[in-house]
Design a protein around this motif. Structure first.
Motif, PDB file in Angstrom:
ATOM      1  N   ILE A   1       0.848  -1.195   0.000  1.00 37.50           N
ATOM      2  CA  ILE A   1       0.000   0.000   0.000  1.00 37.50           C
ATOM      3  C   ILE A   1       0.885   1.248   0.000  1.00 37.50           C
ATOM      4  CG2 ILE A   1      -1.676   1.337   1.337  1.00 37.50           C
ATOM      5  CD1 ILE A   1      -2.782  -1.322   2.372  1.00 37.50           C
ATOM      6  N   GLY A   2       0.562   2.181  -0.888  1.00 40.09           N
ATOM      7  CA  GLY A   2       1.314   3.426  -0.983  1.00 40.09           C
ATOM      8  C   GLY A   2       2.427   3.405  -2.000  1.00 40.09           C
ATOM      9  N   GLU A   3       2.785   2.211  -2.508  1.00 38.37           N
ATOM     10  CA  GLU A   3       3.818   2.123  -3.535  1.00 38.37           C
ATOM     11  C   GLU A   3       3.194   2.356  -4.913  1.00 38.37           C
ATOM     12  OE1 GLU A   3       6.957   1.950  -3.127  1.00 38.37           O
ATOM     13  OE2 GLU A   3       6.941   1.629  -0.962  1.00 38.37           O
ATOM     14  N   SER A   4       3.965   2.946  -5.815  1.00 36.93           N
ATOM     15  CA  SER A   4       3.425   3.283  -7.127  1.00 36.93           C
ATOM     16  C   SER A   4       4.028   2.462  -8.260  1.00 36.93           C
ATOM     17  CB  SER A   4       3.656   4.774  -7.422  1.00 36.93           C
ATOM     18  OG  SER A   4       5.039   5.088  -7.375  1.00 36.93           O
ATOM     19  N   MET A   5       5.146   1.782  -8.011  1.00 36.52           N
ATOM     20  CA  MET A   5       5.833   1.043  -9.065  1.00 36.52           C
ATOM     21  C   MET A   5       5.501  -0.439  -8.984  1.00 36.52           C
ATOM     22  SD  MET A   5       7.440   3.288 -10.824  1.00 36.52           S
ATOM     23  CE  MET A   5       7.950   5.004 -10.654  1.00 36.52           C
ATOM     24  N   ALA A   6       4.661  -0.898  -9.904  1.00 32.64           N
ATOM     25  CA  ALA A   6       4.251  -2.302  -9.904  1.00 32.64           C
ATOM     26  C   ALA A   6       5.262  -3.211 -10.587  1.00 32.64           C
ATOM     27  CB  ALA A   6       2.888  -2.437 -10.589  1.00 32.64           C
ATOM     28  N   SER A   7       6.007  -2.674 -11.537  1.00 37.60           N
ATOM     29  CA  SER A   7       6.888  -3.514 -12.356  1.00 37.60           C
ATOM     30  C   SER A   7       7.921  -4.311 -11.553  1.00 37.60           C
ATOM     31  CB  SER A   7       7.581  -2.675 -13.428  1.00 37.60           C
ATOM     32  OG  SER A   7       6.646  -2.233 -14.391  1.00 37.60           O
ATOM     33  N   PRO A   8       8.584  -3.735 -10.534  1.00 40.95           N
ATOM     34  CA  PRO A   8       9.546  -4.545  -9.775  1.00 40.95           C
ATOM     35  C   PRO A   8       8.908  -5.753  -9.099  1.00 40.95           C
ATOM     36  CG  PRO A   8       9.946  -2.212  -9.381  1.00 40.95           C
ATOM     37  CD  PRO A   8       8.650  -2.303 -10.134  1.00 40.95           C
ATOM     38  N   VAL A   9       7.672  -5.609  -8.630  1.00 41.60           N
ATOM     39  CA  VAL A   9       6.981  -6.742  -8.002  1.00 41.60           C
ATOM     40  C   VAL A   9       6.673  -7.805  -9.054  1.00 41.60           C
ATOM     41  CG1 VAL A   9       5.003  -7.454  -6.595  1.00 41.60           C
ATOM     42  CG2 VAL A   9       5.971  -5.168  -6.311  1.00 41.60           C
ATOM     43  N   ILE A  10       6.254  -7.370 -10.234  1.00 41.90           N
ATOM     44  CA  ILE A  10       5.957  -8.307 -11.319  1.00 41.90           C
ATOM     45  C   ILE A  10       7.217  -9.048 -11.743  1.00 41.90           C
ATOM     46  CG2 ILE A  10       5.188  -8.474 -13.717  1.00 41.90           C
ATOM     47  CD1 ILE A  10       3.372  -6.038 -13.127  1.00 41.90           C
ATOM     48  N   THR A  11       8.327  -8.325 -11.836  1.00 38.42           N
ATOM     49  CA  THR A  11       9.596  -8.954 -12.205  1.00 38.42           C
ATOM     50  C   THR A  11       9.987 -10.026 -11.203  1.00 38.42           C
ATOM     51  OG1 THR A  11      10.368  -6.949 -13.326  1.00 38.42           O
ATOM     52  CG2 THR A  11      12.041  -8.523 -12.644  1.00 38.42           C
ATOM     53  N   GLU A  12       9.859  -9.709  -9.919  1.00 36.45           N
ATOM     54  CA  GLU A  12      10.187 -10.689  -8.876  1.00 36.45           C
ATOM     55  C   GLU A  12       9.222 -11.876  -8.935  1.00 36.45           C
ATOM     56  OE1 GLU A  12      12.165 -12.601  -6.041  1.00 36.45           O
ATOM     57  OE2 GLU A  12      12.802 -10.655  -6.822  1.00 36.45           O
ATOM     58  N   LEU A  13       7.945 -11.606  -9.162  1.00 36.28           N
ATOM     59  CA  LEU A  13       6.943 -12.672  -9.248  1.00 36.28           C
ATOM     60  C   LEU A  13       7.264 -13.633 -10.388  1.00 36.28           C
ATOM     61  CD1 LEU A  13       4.212 -14.011  -8.589  1.00 36.28           C
ATOM     62  CD2 LEU A  13       3.101 -12.225  -9.953  1.00 36.28           C
ATOM     63  N   LYS A  14       7.657 -13.095 -11.533  1.00 36.91           N
ATOM     64  CA  LYS A  14       7.932 -13.945 -12.692  1.00 36.91           C
ATOM     65  C   LYS A  14       9.162 -14.826 -12.482  1.00 36.91           C
ATOM     66  CE  LYS A  14       7.300 -12.337 -16.845  1.00 36.91           C
ATOM     67  NZ  LYS A  14       7.434 -11.458 -18.027  1.00 36.91           N
ATOM     68  N   ARG A  15      10.021 -14.468 -11.552  1.00 39.76           N
ATOM     69  CA  ARG A  15      11.155 -15.336 -11.228  1.00 39.76           C
ATOM     70  C   ARG A  15      10.683 -16.647 -10.588  1.00 39.76           C
ATOM     71  NH1 ARG A  15      13.822 -10.366  -9.178  1.00 39.76           N
ATOM     72  NH2 ARG A  15      15.268  -9.650 -10.798  1.00 39.76           N
ATOM     73  N   SER A  16       9.462 -16.656 -10.084  1.00 36.79           N
ATOM     74  CA  SER A  16       8.923 -17.853  -9.435  1.00 36.79           C
ATOM     75  C   SER A  16       8.378 -18.867 -10.431  1.00 36.79           C
ATOM     76  CB  SER A  16       7.800 -17.463  -8.459  1.00 36.79           C
ATOM     77  OG  SER A  16       8.256 -16.552  -7.481  1.00 36.79           O
ATOM     78  N   ILE A  17       8.234 -18.476 -11.694  1.00 40.77           N
ATOM     79  CA  ILE A  17       7.677 -19.384 -12.695  1.00 40.77           C
ATOM     80  C   ILE A  17       8.581 -20.604 -12.843  1.00 40.77           C
ATOM     81  CG2 ILE A  17       7.121 -19.652 -15.143  1.00 40.77           C
ATOM     82  CD1 ILE A  17       6.345 -16.726 -15.222  1.00 40.77           C
ATOM     83  N   GLU A  18       7.979 -21.776 -12.695  1.00 38.45           N
ATOM     84  CA  GLU A  18       8.737 -23.021 -12.837  1.00 38.45           C
ATOM     85  C   GLU A  18       8.825 -23.383 -14.309  1.00 38.45           C
ATOM     86  OE1 GLU A  18       7.793 -26.201 -10.140  1.00 38.45           O
ATOM     87  OE2 GLU A  18       6.771 -24.819  -8.774  1.00 38.45           O
ATOM     88  N   PRO A  19      10.023 -23.548 -14.835  1.00 35.73           N
ATOM     89  CA  PRO A  19      10.174 -23.849 -16.267  1.00 35.73           C
ATOM     90  C   PRO A  19       9.614 -25.213 -16.626  1.00 35.73           C
ATOM     91  CG  PRO A  19      12.277 -24.060 -15.126  1.00 35.73           C
ATOM     92  CD  PRO A  19      11.311 -23.480 -14.134  1.00 35.73           C
ATOM     93  N   GLY A  20       9.162 -25.337 -17.872  1.00 34.93           N
ATOM     94  CA  GLY A  20       8.670 -26.618 -18.369  1.00 34.93           C
ATOM     95  C   GLY A  20       7.258 -26.956 -17.971  1.00 34.93           C
ATOM     96  N   ILE A  21       6.567 -26.029 -17.292  1.00 31.35           N
ATOM     97  CA  ILE A  21       5.193 -26.261 -16.851  1.00 31.35           C
ATOM     98  C   ILE A  21       4.274 -25.286 -17.585  1.00 31.35           C
ATOM     99  CG2 ILE A  21       3.614 -26.190 -14.873  1.00 31.35           C
ATOM    100  CD1 ILE A  21       5.942 -26.900 -13.090  1.00 31.35           C
ATOM    101  N   PRO A  22       3.130 -25.762 -18.100  1.00 26.10           N
ATOM    102  CA  PRO A  22       2.194 -24.835 -18.750  1.00 26.10           C
ATOM    103  C   PRO A  22       1.848 -23.685 -17.808  1.00 26.10           C
ATOM    104  CG  PRO A  22       1.496 -27.101 -19.103  1.00 26.10           C
ATOM    105  CD  PRO A  22       2.626 -27.149 -18.110  1.00 26.10           C
TER     106      PRO A  22
END
Length: 281
Positions: free
Chosen positions: A139-160
């Motif tokens: 709450i109060g933060e304006s930059m969403a992109s860094p959170v999205i970048t960190e979230l995408k690091r969690s994607i497990e490769p080879g899985i739909p």
């Protein structure tokens, strides 16, 4: 295979498509990149666990070392720093954490300090289907992109992977769409829907991402969306009708593929078509 679900505007049914598609694919993972208001779990009701934080580097100015030369202000393209004769003003909501001001300062008066801007959550039961990952912007933060970048690091490769993107065509959406294999643009047959679809189409074309369109709340064929897609040679992948039963299930927080098995088959076939097209490309 990473498929992003996007839309030029909010409220078109983007999350509905993402959730129902993920539920129709065996062993899929669902990534909720709408970090300002993640809502996939409203339909899945999973127990979530905290797994990571989004950390950025924010500038910290030592006024005792600063000579107010203005080098940092000249460098900052986002106008996040203003140099006055006797003080330097920092505007954190404009800062993109590039670190350029630190490099530009000849007096080493600017250092970096870590700042947490959001968190990453994941389904606590690793046998869940689909496995859900979500980012939540503080709450109060304006930059969403860094959170999205960190979230995408969690994607497990080879899985739909199905990725629910933020609405619109701004930086958070483009960060979400980076490195995806296909984009499904969800729209509705209204003048507003058409206007924002055109913006989204320009975006995915610039990013060189294969894409198609799903028309939600479709009452008839040959609507204004069809006319536009025909003119631009854009494939209409699916039509989801303006259906009372679908609306009732949505209002109860129930993905409609769970109660309408014919739709699960349609979404499964849609995924297989996209995969086959990717393999033939």
């Amino acid at each position: 295979m990473k498929i992003a679900i996007a839309s030029g505007k909010g409220g078109t049914g983007k999350t509905t498509v993402a959730v129902n598609l993920a539920l129709s694919i065996p062993d899929a993972q669902l990534i909720d990149c709408d970090v300002e208001e993640p809502n996939c779990n409203l339909f899945l009701n999973k127990e979530l666990e905290h797994i990571a934080e989004s950390i950025i580097t924010a500038p910290n100015i030592d006024e005792e070392l600063c000579t107010h030369c203005g080098k940092c202000s000249e460098m900052c393209r986002f106008n996040a720093i203003a140099t006055l004769p006797e003080k330097v003003l920092l505007f954190p909501t404009l800062c993109h954490s590039c670190g350029g001001c630190i490099l530009a300062c000849p007096e080493n008066a600017i250092s970096g300090k870590e700042k947490i801007t959001g968190i990453i959550n994941r389904s606590s039961n690793k046998k869940d289907h689909p496995m859900l990952y979500e980012g939540v912007l503080n709450i109060g933060e304006s930059m969403a992109s860094p959170v999205i970048t960190e979230l995408k690091r969690s994607i497990e490769p080879g899985i739909p992977t199905i990725i629910d993107s933020p609405p619109g065509t701004g930086c958070p959406v483009m960060t979400t769409l980076e490195d995806t294999d296909h984009c499904i643009l969800v729209t509705e047959p209204t003048p507003f829907g058409l206007h924002d679809l055109k913006l989204a189409v320009k975006m995915v074309k610039i990013m060189n991402i294969p894409f198609g369109v799903i028309i939600n709340r479709s009452e008839q064929e040959n609507c204004i969306i069809d006319e536009y897609c025909n003119q631009e040679n854009i494939e209409v992948l699916m039509r989801i009708p303006l259906n009372k039963r679908i609306a009732e299930l949505y209002s109860d927080g129930i993905p409609f593929v769970e109660e309408m098995p014919e739709w699960k088959e349609r979404f499964t076939n849609l995924f297989e078509r996209i995969v086959n097209k990717k393999e033939l490309a």
